[in-house]
Every structure is written in C-alpha cells, then in structure tokens.
Write an enzyme that holds these catalytic residues in place. Structure first.
Site, PDB file in Angstrom:
ATOM      1  N   ASP A  41      -0.637  -5.994   2.567  1.00  0.00           N
ATOM      2  CA  ASP A  41      -0.285  -4.943   3.414  1.00  0.00           C
ATOM      3  C   ASP A  41      -0.712  -5.302   4.949  1.00  0.00           C
ATOM      4  OD1 ASP A  41       0.924  -2.141   3.252  1.00  0.00           O
ATOM      5  OD2 ASP A  41      -0.404  -1.837   4.694  1.00  0.00           O
ATOM      6  N   ALA A  57       0.760  -1.166   0.085  1.00  0.00           N
ATOM      7  CA  ALA A  57       0.003   0.017  -0.160  1.00  0.00           C
ATOM      8  C   ALA A  57       0.719   1.285   0.004  1.00  0.00           C
ATOM      9  CB  ALA A  57      -0.951   0.150   1.196  1.00  0.00           C
ATOM     10  N   PRO A  58       0.351   2.239  -0.635  1.00  0.00           N
ATOM     11  CA  PRO A  58      -0.801   2.348  -1.367  1.00  0.00           C
ATOM     12  C   PRO A  58      -0.705   1.991  -2.905  1.00  0.00           C
ATOM     13  CG  PRO A  58       0.268   4.546  -1.243  1.00  0.00           C
ATOM     14  CD  PRO A  58       0.689   3.553  -0.418  1.00  0.00           C
ATOM     15  N   CYS A  85      13.031   4.003   1.683  1.00  0.00           N
ATOM     16  CA  CYS A  85      13.312   5.450   1.454  1.00  0.00           C
ATOM     17  C   CYS A  85      14.011   6.318   2.396  1.00  0.00           C
ATOM     18  CB  CYS A  85      12.021   6.156   0.957  1.00  0.00           C
ATOM     19  SG  CYS A  85      10.716   6.043   2.179  1.00  0.00           S
ATOM     20  N   SER A  90       1.354   2.463  -5.810  1.00  0.00           N
ATOM     21  CA  SER A  90       2.057   2.713  -7.135  1.00  0.00           C
ATOM     22  C   SER A  90       3.161   1.866  -7.376  1.00  0.00           C
ATOM     23  CB  SER A  90       2.898   4.203  -6.884  1.00  0.00           C
ATOM     24  OG  SER A  90       3.728   4.082  -5.979  1.00  0.00           O
ATOM     25  N   LYS A  91       3.720   1.316  -6.893  1.00  0.00           N
ATOM     26  CA  LYS A  91       4.748   0.248  -7.301  1.00  0.00           C
ATOM     27  C   LYS A  91       3.983  -0.893  -7.872  1.00  0.00           C
ATOM     28  CE  LYS A  91       8.495   1.458  -4.363  1.00  0.00           C
ATOM     29  NZ  LYS A  91       7.866   2.313  -3.220  1.00  0.00           N
ATOM     30  N   ASP A 127       0.507  -9.517   8.092  1.00  0.00           N
ATOM     31  CA  ASP A 127       1.690  -9.162   8.537  1.00  0.00           C
ATOM     32  C   ASP A 127       2.940  -9.708   7.878  1.00  0.00           C
ATOM     33  OD1 ASP A 127       4.279  -8.735   9.918  1.00  0.00           O
ATOM     34  OD2 ASP A 127       3.495  -9.219  12.051  1.00  0.00           O
TER      35      ASP A 127
END
Length: 756
Positions: free
Chosen positions: A201, A172-173, A307, A175-176, A228
């Site tokens: 997710d 989530a959310p 990130c 895009s990948k 999980d």
C-alpha cells in the site's frame, strides 16, 4: 474524495460495530447529477432504475466471513448456527420478528453470512448483545472477519493455490489480503506453503492497519511493503544459482476509485459524488493495472476490481489495457466460477460527462482545452471488430438491488504472452514459476523491465484514502519512500513511534546463520528435529540481545535477501520465540510465542504435555493453577518436566488440534494465550463466555466454578479495550499470580514491537 475499494474501518472493534444501521441520518441521500449520469449510461436494466436507487438509499447489510483455512472454521460455523442464529430467528423486538442471518449463496461452504439487524436492535436485546460480543471477540482472534459481501469476490476469482506467488497491489486495510493468506494455508498440515503474499500500500499509516489484519492469521508467508503501486519495484530472486525476475502467479489489482458503489455504507459519497472524480482517477487506475500485468507470470491471472459502477473507471481501463497488450492479455470468462452470484455483463458503449453536464461520446468531440483532463483511453474503441474481440461482456458488474449488496466491478485477466513493450529486450530466459496455464515456460521475460509504456502518463499516485484518516499522502511521497528504502534496507515494525516525514523508521531484518550461538540452547531445550529450517529464522537487530525471533517461508527469505535496496518492507514473518529474563536458569533464554506455535510445533520434539479437555478448561479459566489441578496423565507428564516454556497439546481429532504455549512453574502451570483466543477455545469446548449487561456473572456450559472470577474480569477488560489484546501474552494480570509458586517469565523490551 477518493474512496478505497476495500473495507474502510481502521479499528477492528469499530469494524464490527459499523454497518449495523449506524449514523448519518442528517445526510440527504439525493444526488441529481448521479441519477442523471447513470440513467444516461444505461447500466441498470430497463424498468429497474427506481429499484436500483431505492437499494442505494438502504443501509448495507452487515456481512461476516468465517476464516476459511483455520481448522476451527467448522466449529465456529456450528457455533454460529446452533447457538446464535437459531435464537435470533425466534426473537421478537418491538413487535417485529428478527430475520435470521442468511448464508451468501455464492460463497463456498457457508463460510460467509449476512444479516439486516441494526446496531440499535443489537443493543436492545441481551441475546443480540451476546452475539455482538461473540463477533468482537472472534474478530480479534482472527476467526471471523467483518467484510462487505462484494469485497469477498476478487480473491475467489483469483483461484489461489498454496504454491502461488501473489501480489496484492493496493492492499490496505487487508480484508482481501486475509482471504489470500487463508487460501495459501488451505492445508493446515503444511506450516510453510510454497507460495506467499506480498501486500502493498502507498499509505504508510494504512500499512500498519494492514499488518494488524494480517497478524491475526499468524502466517510466515506474508510480507507488507510500502510503495506507490503504479511504479512498484520489480523484484529479483535466486533461481538455480542465478538471479531471476520475480513474476507473480496471481495479482489482485483492487485500485483506488470514486467509490460510488459504497454509497450504502459511506453516506458522504451522496454529497461529494461528481463525474470529475472518475476523470481524475482513470489515468492512475490504468497505470496501476499496467504495472500489474507487467509483473504477472505468463499463464497467471490478475483480477482488476473497483467499488465504482462508472465505466470510465471500469470497462474503459480494461479496454485500454487489452488494446495496449496487443493480444498478450485476454478477459477470462468467469460466469460459472461463482454459481449463485447475480451480476451484469460489462458494457461495450458508454459516454463521458464533465462536471458541468457536458456529454462526449468520442475523443474527436473533446475540445483541445480539455485534453489534459480527458484522455483517449476513456472512450470505447471505435472499431467494432476490435471492440467485439475484447469481450468486454466478460467483465462483471454487481448492482446493489440484485442481491442486497454494495455496487462492484470485477474483471479477470489471463496473461497469454509477455507484454509487447517488454519484447524490446533481446534476451528471454525460462521462468521457473509459470502457472500451468502457460503454453511454454520460455514465454516469460527474464530481464528487468523498465516500467509501463513510455507514452503513458507517469507520476506520483494517490493511494487508497482511509476513511478514518483524512490526511493525504504528501506529493512525491512514493519517491521519498523508495529513496529511504535504499538507505534503510529491509525493515520491520518500529521500536519507537518517532514519526518520520514519510512514515516510521524501520528496524532491519537480520537472518540468523545456521551456527548462530542462539540455536545452541534452543536446539537442545526443545529438541528441534533435523529438518528445522534454521535459515528461515530472523531477528530485528544487528546489535545487542535478540529480543524476538521470527520465521518466514523459504521463498520469502529469498525475496528479502535479494531486494533490500529495492523495497521498503513494513513487516514480515511470524513470531516464534521471545526472550525472557527467567528462562536462562532453566536451560533456555527463549520461550515459545503463541503466534507461531502452529508454524513451529511440527519441529518440536520435547517440552510437550498432552492434555485432556478438562485440563484445557482449567488452563484457560485459571491463570496459574497448581499442577495438581491437572488430570492424572497430564500431571504425571508435567512432574517429569523441568521448569520453563512448554507446549500444551490437545487433539480431540486430527482436524481440530488445540496447541497452547505455556510455562511449567515450580508448583504450577500457566497458559500464555491472548485473551480473545482463550474465549475462542473455551467456546469451541462448550464453555460459554459472556458478560451480561449488568456485568454480572458468567454463564458456564459445564458447571465449572474454579477461575470464574478471573475470566469475568478478563471479559470486562476486553469490553473496555479499543484494540486487540495479546500483543504481549504476559499482560494478562489475573489475580492469583505468583502465589502458587509460579516462576513466570518476564518478557524483555516491554511491548515495543506490537505490530510484529
């Protein structure tokens, strides 16, 4: 605060709006601890640290990606370059010439672009406002994604092929995930690729955001599950009549992280950043990565990404994973995979700092009082020879000032042999779906693995935390979710929004049998071809009337049927038919659904009207035109056809077909197409759809006036709505309704299954 690595906007409208230089002016972009920590780590090349910090304080450029698998991608690119980018380049606002958007040099086929225009500037110019409306509309239609540039890297490095079985562990959310789906559908002529994506997710609420993202792509090869990631269940499949373990060819392991690479867009990180964040997350990241490689096929690839720039969350996790694998894993050299991308090689030495500024270079220096917080795996291996053999320099760290991006870390792992802790199982059988990179198909373990290394810490994990939703997952949520999955079996979007403790109660997925009576009228009405895969059709109810019919690929059907007690499914499949109250009297109680038309159409041999470009324009700009509005050829076809659901097919060239679901009424014809998809198709045909700032007028590319008021009305409605239109195609409510004698269908059950 722990930030997810993926895009963090929960609304697609906000997704387009945010990042254009908006907000947070009152937050001071200073954090002395952060500067001190990264100066000491030496991750930034000498003499570049000030440049690095200056870039971190600048707003992040807005980036967009054109959906790669759709046949209209080239048309959208042409539209962007010719209609918008050229004009922007010559635009002057407040005495400043606008910088033209630039293609990301490392993204294939000019499918990704970035621009430095701010939200404020966009609102100052009618031309930029038009560009913004285009982005919002095309984003809703799934033709464009607003996605951070560095977030696009991991799916590219996975090297997806249409036959790959893919797991996205912390999705989530989405895009990948969307990129992964696109790569599966690289060949648009294949409605059911052999591969699939299982997107997971831990956060139930964010799973529905994931569904919304994936739904725009209308794929029968995506399943969204809620677990999980650190203890995601091992799934079984039928293989040649025997039960087999599902091993994935590709795994995306984009783990929760401290998010200091996102400071340019998540300004809160400036004041909340501390070294303890990475110490808290390291164990969870390692558990998720271990669980990932356990489920990876021998010869398969797993991309680990964060990130965060912090070595404790990056190289330390990779080093620990490689050490524990005892040679079963190796870091792939991806230096040539994305030519044009600037990145720094992974580091082989780093230090650890506590919140109060105390440094440790080795586990032996850590006092026993800190052993619960600081773990041995957080430090580099001491043996120089072992360290060199890990090839940590093959990891990739993207620094913001090198290419005007966010900060990012990515590592590509290839599995050469079964994990050593799986070898304790005595029986190893061949595995059918091992990638071609495997040395032998007999290398993959077939028996059910018990889980990660026993000596590693286990426990409930925190998933990616949604920036918009601050509520954290309750402790023990993952256990409860798995328990509820056992009771509920396979499940889909909720018929009613009654919130349970750990998420919505889901309806079951029920596959239809080949002799299900529902097929009798469908088969004859649409003249389905003999190879139509009836067994892939499912519904969401055990009892009563079937409201909607969905389709999944054969491989996902295999997964669903064999794992009802193991996993909590949130959503899968693409809607292909919906029941309507009027259809039965015309021969079939089910009308076609636009979402699934590209999946279903290859099997339909009747109820097809071939139309011209002028016919398409009439159908998309007028809500219920008389049959006589069609050109002679289409008019003649329609007159011969009885009332009911139809396919409207326009093929200007084999690469760019337009197929619309419609309804043949008594004296009129109607297209059932969601609002933003109408705008998309009109733009592709050269009809410009735009509401000016005063809400006046519709610019037309072809001098057409008929239906103009209706389209303007639609644009007005679209501008006011928060979420995507078209969950129920019948809700277009344009004014000329039934006056032309249309018998339009009324979908039963309202709009309950909007997330399907």
């Amino acid at each position: 605060t722990f930030w997810p690595c993926s895009e963090m906007r929960s609304s697609l409208h906000h997704c387009v709006l945010q990042g254009w230089g908006a907000g947070y002016a009152d937050i001071v972009k200073e954090n002395k601890l952060f500067e001190h920590y990264y100066k000491e780590q030496g991750l930034v090349p000498e003499g570049e640290f000030e440049q690095f910090m200056d870039a971190m304080r600048e707003p992040l450029p807005a980036t967009i990606r054109i959906t790669g698998y759709k046949s209209h991608a080239k048309e959208i690119l042409h539209c962007l370059k010719e209609k918008y980018f050229k004009d922007i380049q010559e635009l002057e606002i407040d005495g400043q010439m606008m910088e033209a958007p630039q293609a990301l040099s490392w993204y294939p086929d000019e499918q990704a672009w970035h621009t430095n225009m701010s939200r404020k500037i966009i609102r100052k110019s009618p031309l930029l406002e038009k560009f913004h409306q285009f982005l919002v509309s095309e984003t809703e239609s799934g033709n464009i994604s607003r996605q951070e540039a560095v977030s696009m890297i991991p799916p590219l490095l996975l090297k997806i092929e249409p036959h790959h079985k893919i797991l996205d562990m912390c999705a989530a959310p989405g895009s990948k995930t969307a990129q992964l789906i696109e790569m599966l559908h690289a060949d648009m002529d294949v409605p059911f690729p052999e591969g699939f994506v299982i997107a997971n997710d831990v956060d139930n609420k964010r799973c529905y955001l994931l569904v919304h993202q994936a739904k725009r792509l209308n794929s029968p090869c995506i399943m969204v599950v809620n677990h999980d990631a650190s203890c995601i269940p091992t799934l079984q499949i039928d293989s040649d009549g025997k039960k087999d373990i599902l091993f994935y060819d590709r795994i995306l392991c984009d783990v929760p992280c401290s998010g200091d690479g996102t400071m340019r867009k998540n300004i809160d990180v400036w004041k909340k950043w501390t070294t303890s964040n990475s110490l808290h997350l390291h164990g969870l990241q390692l558990r998720i990565a271990v669980r990932g490689v356990e489920q990876l096929a021998v010869g398969g690839r797993m991309v680990y990404s964060t990130c965060s720039l912090n070595p404790i969350e990056d190289e330390a996790v990779i080093a620990a994973l490689l050490e524990k694998s005892e040679g079963a894993l190796e870091l792939a050299d991806s230096s040539a995979d994305l030519p044009g991308l600037k990145w720094m090689p992974g580091v082989t030495s780093w230090k650890l700092m506590t919140k109060d500024g105390q440094w440790f270079s080795d586990w032996s220096e850590v006092p026993s009082s800190r052993h619960t917080q600081i773990r041995p795996t957080m430090f580099p291996p001491k043996d120089a020879e072992k360290l060199a053999a890990l090839h940590l320099e093959r990891c990739m760290r993207i620094l913001p000032h090198h290419q005007n991006t966010g900060g990012f870390f990515v590592a590509v792992l290839v599995k050469k042999a079964p994990m050593p802790w799986n070898k304790r199982y005595p029986k190893v059988l061949p595995h059918n779906e091992v990638s071609s990179m495997a040395s032998s198909p007999a290398d993959a373990p077939r028996l059910l693995p018990e889980g990660p290394l026993e000596e590693m810490e286990r426990g409930s994990s925190e998933g990616k935390v949604d920036e918009e939703a601050e509520k954290e997952v309750p402790k023990g949520a993952s256990v409860a979710q798995e328990a509820s999955a056992k009771q509920e079996g396979m499940c889909g979007p909720p018929p009613s929004k009654k919130m349970r403790l750990f998420g919505y109660k889901e309806d079951p997925f029920v596959f239809l049998t080949e002799d299900d009576p529902v097929f009798n009228t469908i088969q004859s009405f649409y003249d389905l071809s003999g190879d139509f895969p009836k067994l892939n059709v499912l519904t969401r109810t055990h009892e009563g009337k079937k409201r909607h019919l969905y389709m999944v690929s054969k491989e996902l059907r295999n997964v669903l049927l064999n794992n009802s007690e193991r996993m909590k499914v949130i959503n899968t499949g693409v809607k292909v038919w919906s029941r309507n109250s009027d259809g039965e009297e015309f021969g079939c109680a089910f009308r076609l659904a636009q979402e699934g038309i590209y999946t279903l159409q290859p099997y339909i041999r009747s109820r097809i009207i071939r139309v011209s470009v002028e016919d398409i324009k009439v159908l998309l700009t007028q809500e219920n035109p008389f049959l006589s509005k069609l050109e002679d050829d289409a008019h003649a076809q329609a007159k011969k056809m009885g009332m009911g659901s139809i396919v409207l097919k326009y093929i200007p060239n084999p690469q760019c077909p337009i197929q619309l679901c419609g309804w043949r009424g008594k004296t009129s014809i109607r297209a059932f197409v969601p609002r933003n998809e109408r705008f998309h198709y009109l733009r592709m045909l050269g009809v410009e759809v735009f509401r000016d700032k005063q809400g006046l007028g519709q610019k037309r590319g072809d001098g057409e006036k008929e239906g103009k008021e209706q389209v303007e009305d639609e644009v007005e409605k679209d501008a006011e709505e928060e979420e995507g239109a078209g969950d129920n195609e019948t809700e277009l409510d344009l004014e000329n309704g039934d006056q032309n004698g249309s018998s339009k269908p009324k979908t039963e059950g309202g709009n309950k299954e909007t997330s399907s």
